[in-house]
Design a protein around this motif. Structure first.
Motif, PDB file in Angstrom:
ATOM      1  N   ALA A  88       0.859  -1.184   0.000  1.00 11.47           N
ATOM      2  CA  ALA A  88       0.000   0.000   0.000  1.00 11.47           C
ATOM      3  C   ALA A  88       0.890   1.227   0.000  1.00 11.47           C
ATOM      4  O   ALA A  88       2.005   1.206   0.555  1.00 11.47           O
ATOM      5  CB  ALA A  88      -0.938   0.007   1.206  1.00 11.47           C
ATOM      6  N   SER A  89       0.421   2.301  -0.617  1.00  9.07           N
ATOM      7  CA  SER A  89       1.171   3.558  -0.647  1.00  9.07           C
ATOM      8  C   SER A  89       0.801   4.394   0.569  1.00  9.07           C
ATOM      9  O   SER A  89      -0.350   4.398   1.010  1.00  9.07           O
ATOM     10  CB  SER A  89       0.870   4.341  -1.927  1.00  9.07           C
ATOM     11  N   ARG A 170      16.432   2.226  -4.988  1.00  9.08           N
ATOM     12  CA  ARG A 170      16.546   3.032  -3.781  1.00  9.08           C
ATOM     13  C   ARG A 170      15.525   4.164  -3.768  1.00  9.08           C
ATOM     14  O   ARG A 170      14.991   4.574  -4.799  1.00  9.08           O
ATOM     15  CB  ARG A 170      17.958   3.608  -3.677  1.00  9.08           C
ATOM     16  N   TYR A 171      15.310   4.693  -2.568  1.00 12.10           N
ATOM     17  CA  TYR A 171      14.399   5.825  -2.400  1.00 12.10           C
ATOM     18  C   TYR A 171      14.971   7.072  -3.066  1.00 12.10           C
ATOM     19  O   TYR A 171      16.129   7.427  -2.865  1.00 12.10           O
ATOM     20  CB  TYR A 171      14.174   6.087  -0.908  1.00 12.10           C
ATOM     21  N   ARG A 172      14.137   7.749  -3.863  1.00  8.20           N
ATOM     22  CA  ARG A 172      14.498   9.028  -4.469  1.00  8.20           C
ATOM     23  C   ARG A 172      13.317   9.966  -4.305  1.00  8.20           C
ATOM     24  O   ARG A 172      12.205   9.663  -4.786  1.00  8.20           O
ATOM     25  CB  ARG A 172      14.851   8.878  -5.955  1.00  8.20           C
ATOM     26  N   PRO A 173      13.493  11.084  -3.600  1.00  7.02           N
ATOM     27  CA  PRO A 173      12.366  11.994  -3.340  1.00  7.02           C
ATOM     28  C   PRO A 173      11.666  12.412  -4.631  1.00  7.02           C
ATOM     29  O   PRO A 173      12.297  12.866  -5.581  1.00  7.02           O
ATOM     30  CB  PRO A 173      13.030  13.192  -2.654  1.00  7.02           C
ATOM     31  N   GLY A 174      10.351  12.244  -4.629  1.00  3.97           N
ATOM     32  CA  GLY A 174       9.549  12.647  -5.775  1.00  3.97           C
ATOM     33  C   GLY A 174       9.586  11.694  -6.940  1.00  3.97           C
ATOM     34  O   GLY A 174       8.862  11.895  -7.919  1.00  3.97           O
ATOM     35  N   GLU A 175      10.427  10.647  -6.891  1.00  2.27           N
ATOM     36  CA  GLU A 175      10.535   9.712  -8.009  1.00  2.27           C
ATOM     37  C   GLU A 175      10.230   8.277  -7.598  1.00  2.27           C
ATOM     38  O   GLU A 175       9.369   7.628  -8.185  1.00  2.27           O
ATOM     39  CB  GLU A 175      11.951   9.777  -8.606  1.00  2.27           C
ATOM     40  N   PRO A 177       9.315   5.730  -4.337  1.00  2.00           N
ATOM     41  CA  PRO A 177       8.973   5.652  -2.913  1.00  2.00           C
ATOM     42  C   PRO A 177       9.950   4.771  -2.158  1.00  2.00           C
ATOM     43  O   PRO A 177      10.533   3.832  -2.702  1.00  2.00           O
ATOM     44  CB  PRO A 177       7.553   5.061  -2.932  1.00  2.00           C
ATOM     45  N   GLY A 178      10.099   5.065  -0.874  1.00  2.97           N
ATOM     46  CA  GLY A 178      10.982   4.275  -0.044  1.00  2.97           C
ATOM     47  C   GLY A 178      10.306   3.005   0.442  1.00  2.97           C
ATOM     48  O   GLY A 178       9.074   2.912   0.514  1.00  2.97           O
TER      49      GLY A 178
END
Length: 760
Positions: A88-89, A170-175, A177-178
Motif C-alpha cells: 500500500a502507498s 533506492r528511495y528518491r524523493p519525488g521519483e 517511494p521508499g
C-alpha cells in the motif's frame, strides 16, 4: 655503469625543470587513474555485496491483488519465488521531513531479497505497529530505531524497529517511494501485491519478465523492476565520475608519453656531439639508450610511487564522495592489485615511449657528421620575402618562418602541444555543462523546481488555489504519472500527463516539436532506445489492462527515470479515462525565488495535505566533478609546460647556427631574441587554435554521447564561452613567450667562439 649514471646526473642538473614537471605530471596521472579505479569499485561493489548476501531477486513484479502468482513457480529459468506480499502507498513524516513510501506486509524475513539489518532488529509479531526502514529512506527521514513516525492525514503512528540495506531500487524523493517492511496488519487494505523472482540465469531477465507477464496477464501487472535497473541506480554518479577520471587520466598519459618522446628527441638532436663522444670512448648503443631510459624511468617511478602513497595514505581524507570511495575501496579484494598495477602500467608506458625515442640515440654514429649549411626548409619562402619587402618587423617574419619551416618537426611539435590544450578544452566544456544544469535548468529538462503531491483530503481546485496563491509560484502544472508496460512486456516505463492543451508543460526538446494535438507525446532518449523507436513513430503501451497508443512527435531531455519516460498532456490521458484527476503538480517558480522558502509556505498552507519535494537535479550529484576538473587541468598544464620547454630548447638550438648570419645582416641581440620568442609564440598560437577547433566539437560529442547512454539524451552539452577560449589561448601564448624570453636572450648574447662551436 658509473659513467652512465654520471652522464645522467649531469643531464638532470641541466634539465631540472623538465624533470620536476615530468614527476608531477606522472603523479597527477596516477592519482587520477587510481581515483577512477576507486570510484568504479565504490559504484559497483557495495550494491553487489548487498545483492549477494541478501540473495537478491532478479525481478520484482507489482501485481493486482487478484493475480494468481502461484503460476510463476513453474516457469522455466525461475529458481525460486518469494511472496506475494501485500503493498500500500503511504506518506511518513518525522522531524519535519516527509517521504512517500511503499508499505510492504512481510510476516517473516524473505528468503529472496532479504533485507540486511544495519541497526535495530527485525519485525516483532508482538508489535504490530513496528516497521523496518530501508537505509536511504531512514537517512531522509532522520530516523533511527526507537523513533516514532506519523502518517500525515491520519492519527496513526509507527515505531522504527530497525534499518536495513536492500538491493532493490533506492528511495528518491519525488521519483521512487521508499521501502517500509511492516506486519501485514499494518498495511490495511492493500492496493496491490509484490512478488520476487530469482532466476537461474540473470542474463535471461528480459525473457523471464516477458513470460511472467504473459502468464499473469498484462492487466494484472502494474510495474516491473529488475536487478539491472537497481544496479544502474546504485552506481549512479559514481560511475560517471570514474569514467571522467579514467578518460582524462588516459588522455593525460598519452599526452605525457608524447611529451617525453618529443623531449628526448629534441635532447638527442642537441647532444649529437656528446653522444658521438660517448660512443668514441667505448659506450655501446645499448648503454646510450639506457642513459635516457634510466633517467625517465626514474622520474616516472618517483611520480608513480608518490601518487600511490598519497592515495593510500591520504585518499580517504578527501572531503565528499571521493574520500568515501577511496575509504570503501581500501577494503575491497582487488585494492592491493590495482594499487600496484596502475602505477606499474603508467611507468611501463612512459618507459616504452622513452625507449622508442632513445633508440634513435643508439643509432648516432661515433664520428659526428657535419651539418648541412642549410636545410631545404630553411630558405625564406616567397611570402616571407614579400613580408620583409613590406617593411614588416624582421623578428615577426623570421620568427614565423622559423616556427613552421621544419616540414616534419613543426607539425609534430604543434600536435604534441595541442593535445593537452585540447583536453583542457574538453574539461572546461564539462564544467560549463554542469553550470548549465545549475544556472539554466529549463534548458536541460528541468523547467520546474518543485513537485507537489496532494492527498485525498484536498480537491484539485483547492490544491491549485493553495499553490497559485503563493506569490513566488509562476505556474502550477497539474499532472499524473503511472507505470506502463512496453510492447513485448519486458519492462515498465513512466507515462506522464503534464499540463493541458491550454496551458502546456514547457518540455525541453532536443528533436521534433511539442505535443499539441490528440494522442501526441514526447519521449526521452532512454525510452526510444528501449523501444528501438524514433521521432515520428507510433507506440502502444499498456496501463493495467488498458492500452494507450501515442504518436511520438518529439524527443525531450529527460533527467528522470534514466530517460524511460513518455509524456503527453493530461487531456490526452483523460480521453481514455474521463475520471482521471491530477495526483501531482509541477511548480515553476519566479526568477529569484527560494525553493526552500516556498516549500515551507506551501507545506504550512496545505495543513498536512501537501507533500512538497525539490525536483532532483543531476548536477547535485556531480559537485565533486568540479574539483576533479581543476586537478586535471593542473596536470594537463604541467604536461603542456614540459612540451613548451622542449619546443623552446629545440628552437634555441636550431637558431644557434643562424646566429652569425643574423648578426651579420645587422640584427641586434634584442631582435634575435624576439625571433625565438615569436617562433615559440606562433607555435603555441597555432596549437591553441587547433585545440579549440577540434576540442569544442569533440567535447560536445563526448558529453552528448554520455547523455545518450545514460538515457537523458543528447543536446545537454554546453561549450565554454568565447571569452574563456580566448583566455585559454592568450594564456598559452603568453606563457610560451614568457618562458622563451630568458633562454632566447642568453642564446642571443653568446660569445663568438661558442656560436662557432655550436654551428660546427
Amino acid at each position: 655503469m658509473r659513467a652512465t649514471l654520471r652522464w645522467a646526473h649531469s643531464d638532470l642538473r641541466t634539465h631540472r625543470g623538465e624533470a620536476l614537471f615530468l614527476v608531477l605530471a606522472t603523479a597527477g596521472i596516477v592519482v587520477s587513474l587510481l581515483l577512477a579505479t576507486a570510484l568504479f569499485g565504490y559504484a559497483t561493489n557495495p550494491w553487489q555485496r548487498v545483492f549477494t548476501q541478501a540473495r537478491g531477486a532478479h525481478v520484482w513484479l507489482h501485481t493486482a491483488p487478484s493475480a494468481d502468482t502461484g503460476k510463476l513457480t513453474g516457469l522455466d529459468g525461475v529458481e525460486s519465488v518469494t511472496g506475494p506480499y501485500p503493498t500500500a502507498s503511504a506518506t511518513l513524516a518525522s522531524r519535519g521531513a516527509r517521504a512517500a513510501v511503499e508499505l510492504r506486509g512481510t510476516p517473516e524475513e524473505p528468503s529472496v531479497g532479504r533485507p540486511l539489518l544495519t541497526s535495530g532488529h527485525w519485525l516483532d509479531p508482538a508489535d504490530p505497529d513496528g516497521v523496518v526502514l530501508e537505509s536511504r529512506l531512514a537517512r531522509a527521514l532522520l530516523a533511527a530505531p526507537g523513533d516514532t513516525l506519523t502518517l500525515p492525514g491520519t492519527d496513526r503512528t509507527v515505531t522504527v524497529l530497525g534499518v536495513a540495506d536492500s538491493a532493490e531500487k533506492r528511495y528518491r524523493p519525488g521519483e521512487q517511494p521508499g521501502l517500509v517492511w511492516a506486519q501485514p496488519s499494518a498495511v490495511g487494505e492493500p492496493r496491490g501485491r509484490v512478488v520476487a523472482l530469482r532466476l537461474t540465469d540473470p542474463e535471461d531477465t528480459d525473457y523471464a519478465v516477458q513470460r511472467a507477464v504473459t502468464v499473469l496477464g498484462s492487466g494484472a501487472v502494474s510495474e516491473v523492476s529488475t536487478w539491472k535497473q537497481a544496479r544502474a541506480e546504485a552506481q549512479g554518479d559514481n560511475r560517471l565520475l570514474g569514467q571522467v577520471l579514467g578518460l582524462f587520466g588516459l588522455g593525460a598519459l598519452v599526452a605525457a608519453g608524447l611529451a617525453v618522446h618529443g623531449a628526448i628527441g629534441t635532447r638527442i638532436r642537441g647532444h649529437l656531439r656528446d653522444i658521438s663522444v660517448l660512443k668514441a670512448i667505448g659506450f655501446t648503443p645499448g648503454q646510450v639508450v639506457r642513459v635516457f631510459l634510466i633517467q625517465h624511468l626514474a622520474y616516472a617511478l618517483l611520480g608513480a610511487l608518490a601518487a600511490a602513497a598519497v592515495v593510500q595514505g591520504l585518499g580517504s581524507r578527501i572531503p565528499g564522495r571521493l574520500g568515501d570511495a577511496v575509504g570503501v575501496w581500501h577494503g575491497l579484494p582487488g585494492h592491493t592489485v590495482a594499487l600496484l598495477v596502475v602505477p606499474v602500467a603508467v611507468v611501463l608506458f612512459i618507459g616504452a615511449t622513452t625507449g622508442l625515442a632513445a633508440w634513435r640515440a643508439g643509432r648516432v654514429p661515433p664520428v659526428p657528421v657535419p651539418r648541412r649549411a642549410a636545410s631545404p626548409g630553411g630558405r625564406l619562402s616567397g611570402a616571407a620575402r614579400s613580408a620583409l619587402g613590406l617593411r614588416l618587423p624582421p623578428a615577426l617574419v623570421l620568427g614565423w618562418h622559423r616556427a613552421f619551416s621544419r616540414r616534419l618537426r613543426s607539425p609534430a611539435t604543434v600536435a604534441r602541444l595541442a593535445l593537452p590544450l585540447l583536453l583542457i578544452v574538453v574539461a572546461m566544456s564539462a564544467w560549463t555543462t554542469i553550470d548549465r544544469f545549475d544556472g539554466r535548468p529549463e534548458q536541460v529538462g528541468l523547467p520546474t523546481s518543485l513537485t507537489v503531491h496532494a492527498d485525498s483530503g484536498l480537491t484539485d481546485r483547492a490544491a491549485r488555489t493553495v499553490l497559485e496563491d503563493d506569490p513566488q509560484v509562476a505556474a502550477a502544472y497539474p499532472g499524473v504519472e503511472v507505470a506502463a508496460l512496453v510492447p513485448g512486456q519486458t519492462a515498465t516505463i513512466a507515462l506522464r500527463g503534464l499540463g493541458t492543451r491550454q496551458d502546456p508543460y514547457p518540455y525541453s526538446l532536443a528533436e521534433g516539436r511539442a505535443a499539441t494535438g490528440r494522442d501526441e507525446a514526447v519521449a526521452g532518449q532512454g525510452l526510444l532506445a528501449l523501444l528501438d523507436a524514433r521521432v515520428g513513430d507510433w507506440v502502444r503501451i499498456t496501463v493495467g489492462d488498458q492500452p494507450q497508443v501515442l504518436h511520438i512527435v518529439g524527443r525531450s531531455i529527460e533527467p528522470e527515470n534514466a530517460g524511460r519516460v513518455i509524456s503527453t498532456s493530461l487531456d490526452t490521458l483523460r480521453e481514455n479515462d474521463p475520471g482521471l484527476g491530477p495526483t501531482l503538480y509541477e511548480l515553476r517558480l519566479r526568477p529569484g525565488a527560494d525553493p526552500d522558502a516556498v516549500t515551507d509556505r506551501l507545506t504550512a498552507a496545505g495543513k498536512g495535505h501537501l507533500d512538497v519535494h525539490a525536483v532532483p537535479n543531476p548536477a547535485d550529484g556531480l559537485s565533486p566533478l568540479r574539483g576533479v576538473i581543476v586537478g586535471l587541468i593542473v596536470v594537463l598544464a604541467l604536461i603542456g609546460l614540459i612540451e613548451l620547454l622542449t619546443a623552446i630548447g629545440g628552437t634555441v638550438r636550431e637558431g644557434e647556427r643562424d646566429l652569425l648570419a643574423l648578426k651579420a645582416i645587422g640584427l641586434s641581440p634584442r631582435q634575435i631574441t624576439a625571433i625565438t620568442v615569436v617562433s615559440t609564440g606562433c607555435t603555441a598560437l597555432v596549437a591553441a587554435i587547433l585545440a579549440t577547433v577540434v576540442g569544442v566539437p569533440l567535447a560536445h560529442w563526448l558529453i552528448d554521447a554520455q547523455g545518450a547512454s545514460s538515457g537523458i539524451g543528447s543536446g545537454i552539452a554546453a561549450g565554454p564561452s568565447a571569452w574563456l577560449l580566448l583566455l585559454l589561448g592568450a594564456a598559452a601564448v603568453a606563457g610560451a613567450t614568457a618562458l622563451a624570453a630568458l633562454p632566447a636572450s642568453r642564446a642571443a648574447r653568446r660569445r663568438l667562439a661558442d656560436t662557432l662551436s655550436a654551428a660546427a
